[in-house]
Design a protein around this motif. Sequence first.
Motif, PDB file in Angstrom:
ATOM      1  N   ALA A 175       0.866  -1.180   0.000  1.00 44.26           N
ATOM      2  CA  ALA A 175       0.000   0.000   0.000  1.00 44.26           C
ATOM      3  C   ALA A 175       0.897   1.221   0.000  1.00 44.26           C
ATOM      4  N   SER A 176       0.437   2.300  -0.639  1.00 44.09           N
ATOM      5  CA  SER A 176       1.260   3.507  -0.719  1.00 44.09           C
ATOM      6  C   SER A 176       0.420   4.747  -0.455  1.00 44.09           C
ATOM      7  N   GLN A 177       1.064   5.767   0.079  1.00 41.04           N
ATOM      8  CA  GLN A 177       0.454   7.066   0.300  1.00 41.04           C
ATOM      9  C   GLN A 177       1.510   8.140   0.058  1.00 41.04           C
ATOM     10  N   THR A 178       1.043   9.329  -0.319  1.00 42.08           N
ATOM     11  CA  THR A 178       1.935  10.469  -0.442  1.00 42.08           C
ATOM     12  C   THR A 178       2.019  11.190   0.897  1.00 42.08           C
ATOM     13  N   VAL A 179       3.229  11.338   1.403  1.00 39.05           N
ATOM     14  CA  VAL A 179       3.477  12.085   2.636  1.00 39.05           C
ATOM     15  C   VAL A 179       4.036  13.439   2.243  1.00 39.05           C
ATOM     16  N   THR A 180       3.335  14.500   2.641  1.00 39.76           N
ATOM     17  CA  THR A 180       3.763  15.866   2.328  1.00 39.76           C
ATOM     18  C   THR A 180       4.439  16.479   3.550  1.00 39.76           C
ATOM     19  N   ILE A 181       5.716  16.804   3.390  1.00 42.64           N
ATOM     20  CA  ILE A 181       6.498  17.440   4.452  1.00 42.64           C
ATOM     21  C   ILE A 181       6.617  18.920   4.131  1.00 42.64           C
ATOM     22  N   SER A 182       6.108  19.763   5.021  1.00 39.43           N
ATOM     23  CA  SER A 182       6.151  21.211   4.799  1.00 39.43           C
ATOM     24  C   SER A 182       6.461  21.906   6.119  1.00 39.43           C
ATOM     25  N   THR A 183       7.571  22.617   6.164  1.00 43.05           N
ATOM     26  CA  THR A 183       7.962  23.356   7.362  1.00 43.05           C
ATOM     27  C   THR A 183       7.999  24.847   7.040  1.00 43.05           C
ATOM     28  N   LEU A 184       7.997  25.695   8.093  1.00 43.78           N
ATOM     29  CA  LEU A 184       8.075  27.142   7.905  1.00 43.78           C
ATOM     30  C   LEU A 184       9.388  27.513   7.228  1.00 43.78           C
ATOM     31  N   PRO A 185       9.347  28.427   6.259  1.00 45.06           N
ATOM     32  CA  PRO A 185      10.598  28.867   5.650  1.00 45.06           C
ATOM     33  C   PRO A 185      11.364  29.778   6.608  1.00 45.06           C
ATOM     34  N   SER A 186      12.644  29.913   6.335  1.00 40.67           N
ATOM     35  CA  SER A 186      13.509  30.806   7.118  1.00 40.67           C
ATOM     36  C   SER A 186      14.004  31.918   6.201  1.00 40.67           C
ATOM     37  N   ALA A 187      13.655  33.175   6.535  1.00 43.27           N
ATOM     38  CA  ALA A 187      13.977  34.312   5.659  1.00 43.27           C
ATOM     39  C   ALA A 187      15.402  34.806   5.887  1.00 43.27           C
ATOM     40  N   ASP A 188      16.062  35.103   4.774  1.00 50.87           N
ATOM     41  CA  ASP A 188      17.388  35.704   4.840  1.00 50.87           C
ATOM     42  C   ASP A 188      17.717  36.284   3.472  1.00 50.87           C
ATOM     43  N   PHE A 189      18.559  37.309   3.442  1.00 51.59           N
ATOM     44  CA  PHE A 189      18.962  37.868   2.147  1.00 51.59           C
ATOM     45  C   PHE A 189      20.272  38.616   2.285  1.00 51.59           C
ATOM     46  N   GLY A 190      20.849  38.954   1.135  1.00 52.52           N
ATOM     47  CA  GLY A 190      22.048  39.770   1.065  1.00 52.52           C
ATOM     48  C   GLY A 190      21.944  40.714  -0.117  1.00 52.52           C
ATOM     49  N   ALA A 191      22.979  41.496  -0.345  1.00 50.44           N
ATOM     50  CA  ALA A 191      22.975  42.451  -1.456  1.00 50.44           C
ATOM     51  C   ALA A 191      24.399  42.604  -1.978  1.00 50.44           C
ATOM     52  N   ASN A 192      24.501  42.939  -3.274  1.00 48.84           N
ATOM     53  CA  ASN A 192      25.847  43.109  -3.848  1.00 48.84           C
ATOM     54  C   ASN A 192      26.560  44.343  -3.296  1.00 48.84           C
ATOM     55  N   VAL A 193      25.785  45.394  -2.972  1.00 41.15           N
ATOM     56  CA  VAL A 193      26.347  46.568  -2.294  1.00 41.15           C
ATOM     57  C   VAL A 193      25.337  47.036  -1.258  1.00 41.15           C
ATOM     58  N   THR A 194      25.816  47.653  -0.201  1.00 44.00           N
ATOM     59  CA  THR A 194      24.905  48.188   0.825  1.00 44.00           C
ATOM     60  C   THR A 194      25.116  49.676   1.043  1.00 44.00           C
ATOM     61  N   SER A 195      26.016  50.303   0.284  1.00 47.31           N
ATOM     62  CA  SER A 195      26.200  51.755   0.381  1.00 47.31           C
ATOM     63  C   SER A 195      26.799  52.256  -0.926  1.00 47.31           C
ATOM     64  N   GLY A 196      26.579  53.539  -1.207  1.00 48.61           N
ATOM     65  CA  GLY A 196      27.117  54.136  -2.423  1.00 48.61           C
ATOM     66  C   GLY A 196      26.473  55.470  -2.684  1.00 48.61           C
ATOM     67  N   CYS A 197      26.734  56.017  -3.849  1.00 52.49           N
ATOM     68  CA  CYS A 197      26.250  57.342  -4.226  1.00 52.49           C
ATOM     69  C   CYS A 197      25.014  57.242  -5.102  1.00 52.49           C
TER      70      CYS A 197
END
Length: 239
Positions: A175-197
């Motif tokens: 017998a078979s069933q589909t098990v769906t695993i879903s957890t909360l995402p974890s937010a994070d980011f970066g940027a190529n520059v964070t200061s300038g003119c």
Amino acid sequence: YNVVLTATNNCGSVTGSQTVTISTLPSADFGANVTSGCIPLTVQFNDLSSSNTTSWLWSFSGGNPATSTDQSPVVVYNSVGVYSVTLVVSNSTGDNTITFTDYITVDDVPFVGFSQNTNGLEVTLTNTSTNANSYNWDFGDGNSSSETNPIYTYAADGNYNVVLTATNDCGSVTASQTVTISTLPSADFGANVTSGCIPLTVQFNDLSSSNTTSWLWSFPGGNPSTSNVQNPVVVYNSA
């Protein structure tokens, strides 16, 4: 038996005869080539009764046929269960009965089934199978288990095809069933520059967990001020 009497004197001998009939009750007994197996189970019954038996009457609960007058009948069992067999043997004197209780055991392949409960990356699998003596779980990610009721932890979110194989002496069923695993995402980011003119152009890079499916960015002072692109480009025109 033909009994002969010979009487003799000086004048000679004379004989006389009579038939003597000896009849005792028969003694019932029997055996079978198999007494357990899987459906359909075919059983050859063998009469082991005393030699003075002249007739037979068999009763087979759960069998086909249910009764027989053959000396050594063949019976087929098509339903799972434990069955008794009765043999009545008779002759001119009378009859004798023997019953073997729970003599024939008929089995079938297992019934297989299970339920699931997920909690984060963990799934609890409850085995509802019956009539099995061993189990094998395929968790759908390359791992397996022979436990009856395993608790398994996945490495990542996703849809996994879980297969349970239940086995006994009659075979295996899955017998078979589909098990769906879903957890909360974890937010994070970066940027190529964070200061300038000004005008400052910034490439933002999403570094959130891989189970993220949508994004909503807010850029006060930026153009655009919001975005749902995974890795947006934003221009700042004011100091």
